[in-house]
Design a protein around this motif. Structure first.
Motif, PDB file in Angstrom:
ATOM      1  N   ILE A   1       0.822  -1.208   0.000  1.00 27.37           N
ATOM      2  CA  ILE A   1       0.000   0.000   0.000  1.00 27.37           C
ATOM      3  C   ILE A   1       0.862   1.267   0.000  1.00 27.37           C
ATOM      4  N   GLY A   2       1.878   1.302   0.878  1.00 26.67           N
ATOM      5  CA  GLY A   2       2.647   2.523   1.101  1.00 26.67           C
ATOM      6  C   GLY A   2       3.816   2.744   0.159  1.00 26.67           C
ATOM      7  N   ILE A   3       4.213   1.693  -0.591  1.00 27.28           N
ATOM      8  CA  ILE A   3       5.327   1.852  -1.534  1.00 27.28           C
ATOM      9  C   ILE A   3       4.859   1.552  -2.955  1.00 27.28           C
ATOM     10  N   THR A   4       4.360   0.326  -3.176  1.00 24.78           N
ATOM     11  CA  THR A   4       3.938  -0.036  -4.536  1.00 24.78           C
ATOM     12  C   THR A   4       2.894   0.940  -5.070  1.00 24.78           C
ATOM     13  N   LEU A   5       1.789   1.080  -4.346  1.00 20.00           N
ATOM     14  CA  LEU A   5       0.698   1.935  -4.820  1.00 20.00           C
ATOM     15  C   LEU A   5       1.011   3.421  -4.629  1.00 20.00           C
ATOM     16  N   ALA A   6       1.439   3.796  -3.415  1.00 20.03           N
ATOM     17  CA  ALA A   6       1.656   5.220  -3.117  1.00 20.03           C
ATOM     18  C   ALA A   6       2.734   5.826  -4.001  1.00 20.03           C
ATOM     19  N   ASP A   7       3.872   5.153  -4.131  1.00 20.61           N
ATOM     20  CA  ASP A   7       4.972   5.709  -4.923  1.00 20.61           C
ATOM     21  C   ASP A   7       4.665   5.683  -6.416  1.00 20.61           C
ATOM     22  N   LEU A   8       3.974   4.628  -6.863  1.00 22.31           N
ATOM     23  CA  LEU A   8       3.598   4.562  -8.279  1.00 22.31           C
ATOM     24  C   LEU A   8       2.696   5.735  -8.638  1.00 22.31           C
ATOM     25  N   PHE A   9       1.689   5.994  -7.825  1.00 26.26           N
ATOM     26  CA  PHE A   9       0.787   7.112  -8.069  1.00 26.26           C
ATOM     27  C   PHE A   9       1.505   8.446  -7.930  1.00 26.26           C
ATOM     28  N   PHE A  10       2.474   8.505  -6.985  1.00 26.28           N
ATOM     29  CA  PHE A  10       3.224   9.757  -6.792  1.00 26.28           C
ATOM     30  C   PHE A  10       4.023  10.110  -8.042  1.00 26.28           C
ATOM     31  N   PHE A  11       4.714   9.128  -8.626  1.00 24.01           N
ATOM     32  CA  PHE A  11       5.524   9.402  -9.815  1.00 24.01           C
ATOM     33  C   PHE A  11       4.649   9.759 -11.016  1.00 24.01           C
ATOM     34  N   ILE A  12       3.472   9.136 -11.114  1.00 29.00           N
ATOM     35  CA  ILE A  12       2.544   9.502 -12.189  1.00 29.00           C
ATOM     36  C   ILE A  12       2.113  10.952 -12.019  1.00 29.00           C
ATOM     37  N   ALA A  13       1.770  11.318 -10.793  1.00 27.38           N
ATOM     38  CA  ALA A  13       1.347  12.698 -10.516  1.00 27.38           C
ATOM     39  C   ALA A  13       2.481  13.679 -10.756  1.00 27.38           C
ATOM     40  N   LEU A  14       3.694  13.299 -10.371  1.00 25.46           N
ATOM     41  CA  LEU A  14       4.860  14.168 -10.562  1.00 25.46           C
ATOM     42  C   LEU A  14       5.097  14.431 -12.045  1.00 25.46           C
ATOM     43  N   ASN A  15       4.954  13.409 -12.865  1.00 27.63           N
ATOM     44  CA  ASN A  15       5.126  13.578 -14.311  1.00 27.63           C
ATOM     45  C   ASN A  15       4.024  14.448 -14.915  1.00 27.63           C
ATOM     46  N   ARG A  16       2.813  14.307 -14.404  1.00 23.34           N
ATOM     47  CA  ARG A  16       1.673  15.037 -14.969  1.00 23.34           C
ATOM     48  C   ARG A  16       1.622  16.490 -14.495  1.00 23.34           C
ATOM     49  N   LEU A  17       1.965  16.725 -13.229  1.00 27.41           N
ATOM     50  CA  LEU A  17       1.735  18.033 -12.616  1.00 27.41           C
ATOM     51  C   LEU A  17       2.994  18.870 -12.439  1.00 27.41           C
ATOM     52  N   GLY A  18       4.138  18.218 -12.293  1.00 28.18           N
ATOM     53  CA  GLY A  18       5.351  18.962 -11.973  1.00 28.18           C
ATOM     54  C   GLY A  18       5.494  19.105 -10.457  1.00 28.18           C
ATOM     55  N   ALA A  19       6.699  19.451 -10.026  1.00 25.32           N
ATOM     56  CA  ALA A  19       7.007  19.493  -8.594  1.00 25.32           C
ATOM     57  C   ALA A  19       6.198  20.545  -7.843  1.00 25.32           C
ATOM     58  N   GLY A  20       5.904  21.686  -8.496  1.00 25.22           N
ATOM     59  CA  GLY A  20       5.205  22.779  -7.819  1.00 25.22           C
ATOM     60  C   GLY A  20       3.796  22.399  -7.393  1.00 25.22           C
ATOM     61  N   LEU A  21       3.012  21.862  -8.329  1.00 23.26           N
ATOM     62  CA  LEU A  21       1.640  21.492  -8.014  1.00 23.26           C
ATOM     63  C   LEU A  21       1.587  20.259  -7.119  1.00 23.26           C
ATOM     64  N   VAL A  22       2.523  19.348  -7.303  1.00 25.36           N
ATOM     65  CA  VAL A  22       2.579  18.165  -6.443  1.00 25.36           C
ATOM     66  C   VAL A  22       2.822  18.573  -4.992  1.00 25.36           C
ATOM     67  N   ALA A  23       3.604  19.639  -4.794  1.00 23.51           N
ATOM     68  CA  ALA A  23       3.881  20.121  -3.435  1.00 23.51           C
ATOM     69  C   ALA A  23       2.586  20.505  -2.722  1.00 23.51           C
ATOM     70  N   ILE A  24       1.637  21.052  -3.453  1.00 21.12           N
ATOM     71  CA  ILE A  24       0.345  21.411  -2.862  1.00 21.12           C
ATOM     72  C   ILE A  24      -0.476  20.147  -2.584  1.00 21.12           C
ATOM     73  N   VAL A  25      -0.465  19.217  -3.532  1.00 20.40           N
ATOM     74  CA  VAL A  25      -1.200  17.970  -3.356  1.00 20.40           C
ATOM     75  C   VAL A  25      -0.676  17.206  -2.138  1.00 20.40           C
ATOM     76  N   GLU A  26       0.632  17.296  -1.898  1.00 20.69           N
ATOM     77  CA  GLU A  26       1.243  16.587  -0.767  1.00 20.69           C
ATOM     78  C   GLU A  26       0.705  17.064   0.582  1.00 20.69           C
ATOM     79  N   CYS A  27       0.059  18.222   0.605  1.00 20.94           N
ATOM     80  CA  CYS A  27      -0.537  18.720   1.859  1.00 20.94           C
ATOM     81  C   CYS A  27      -1.572  17.740   2.409  1.00 20.94           C
TER      82      CYS A  27
END
Length: 299
Positions: free
Chosen positions: A74-100
């Motif tokens: 849950i915390g690595i396979t799914l969470a990190d996979l979705f994080f990298f997809i979001a990072l590619n789609r949104l960029g670091a700036g918008l991801v920083a807000i999502v990380e809130c």
């Protein structure tokens, strides 16, 4: 205090890795990058356990093994996979807000699963850190217009935001579910089981994926390793160990508040190493976040 220090170190190491992971995303797809950094973490944690003479197969109940394995999925396979997809789609700036969303997610799961309650200082500190992230992420109108134009030309950001939110929820659930177990478990062994479960599940995913040839091709040695290797060492060895240890030695809610400082550290590191300008907003954000972190630790 030890848990607070480790949680802050985790935030610092993760901030150092995020920019490198963003660069790695230009070479690796989210799936291949996830399995690459999981392999690096698996090797480094295993070597550390050998050096420190920590047993790989301690006498633990089967439920402990299964819980840690589920946490890794849950915390690595799914969470990190979705994080990298979001990072590619949104960029670091918008991801920083999502990380809130990570902080309120941990607080929610901690209350539901652990019965944790926040002190007044922790509540105020958490709100200050979240406010700091929002303030620091606000862009000038010129930059905002440019970003919006790029988003319109490329893709709708909504799917990326949803994927990023799911990443934070999975990340929070994956660590809070093993909080009680961590209090009686060696950090290195717990990390090894989580990373092993994640690596195995990712290998199974790749083997049955229609694009498996592409993913295996991306994993071959290339110049991309020069960026992905230090990012994996910093983000999935140092940061991961400090993150798990921080959760072990302090409350999940306090650790989450201090983990959220990673965004603020990104502002500072970008100014030092990338020569990005520290704006008024970022200066205010840094002061707010530091104040919030102090309140969370000492009150």
């Amino acid at each position: 205090m030890l848990g607070s220090v480790l949680s802050l170190l985790s935030a610092f190491f993760w901030a150092s890795a995020v920019i490198l992971f963003k660069k790695s995303g230009e070479v690796f797809s989210p799936i291949s990058l996830n399995i690459y950094k999981s392999f690096v973490a698996l090797i480094l944690v295993s070597l550390t356990m050998v050096i420190l003479n920590i047993p790989f197969f301690p006498d633990k109940p089967i439920n402990d093994w299964l819980l840690l394995a589920a946490s890794g999925f849950i915390g690595i396979t799914l969470a990190d996979l979705f994080f990298f997809i979001a990072l590619n789609r949104l960029g670091a700036g918008l991801v920083a807000i999502v990380e809130c969303l990570y902080l309120p997610s941990v607080i929610f799961f901690s209350f539901i699963l652990l019965g944790e309650n926040l002190s007044v200082g922790a509540i105020i500190g958490g709100l200050l850190v979240l406010t700091a992230v929002f303030v620091g992420s606000i862009k000038r109108k010129k930059d905002l217009d440019k970003t919006l134009k790029q988003r319109r030309e490329n893709k709708n950001p909504l799917p990326g935001i949803i994927i990023g939110c799911l990443s934070m929820i999975f990340l929070a659930a994956g660590i809070v579910m093993i909080k009680n177990l961590l209090e009686r478990t060696d950090v290195f062994w717990a990390t090894l089981v989580r990373v092993t479960a994640a690596t195995v599940s990712l290998l199974v995913l790749i083997l049955f994926h229609p694009k498996r040839k592409q993913y295996f091709r991306e994993l071959k040695f290339s110049k991309g390793w020069l960026i992905a290797l230090p990012a994996s060492f910093t983000g999935n060895y140092l940061a991961l160990l400090c993150w798990v240890a921080g959760m072990k030695y302090t409350t999940a809610s306090r650790a989450a508040i201090l983990n959220q400082m990673s965004t603020i550290f990104i502002f500072i590191l970008a100014a030092i190493f990338l020569k990005e300008k520290i704006t008024v907003n970022k200066s205010i954000a840094i002061l707010l976040a530091l104040t919030g972190a102090c309140l969370a630790i000492f009150i």
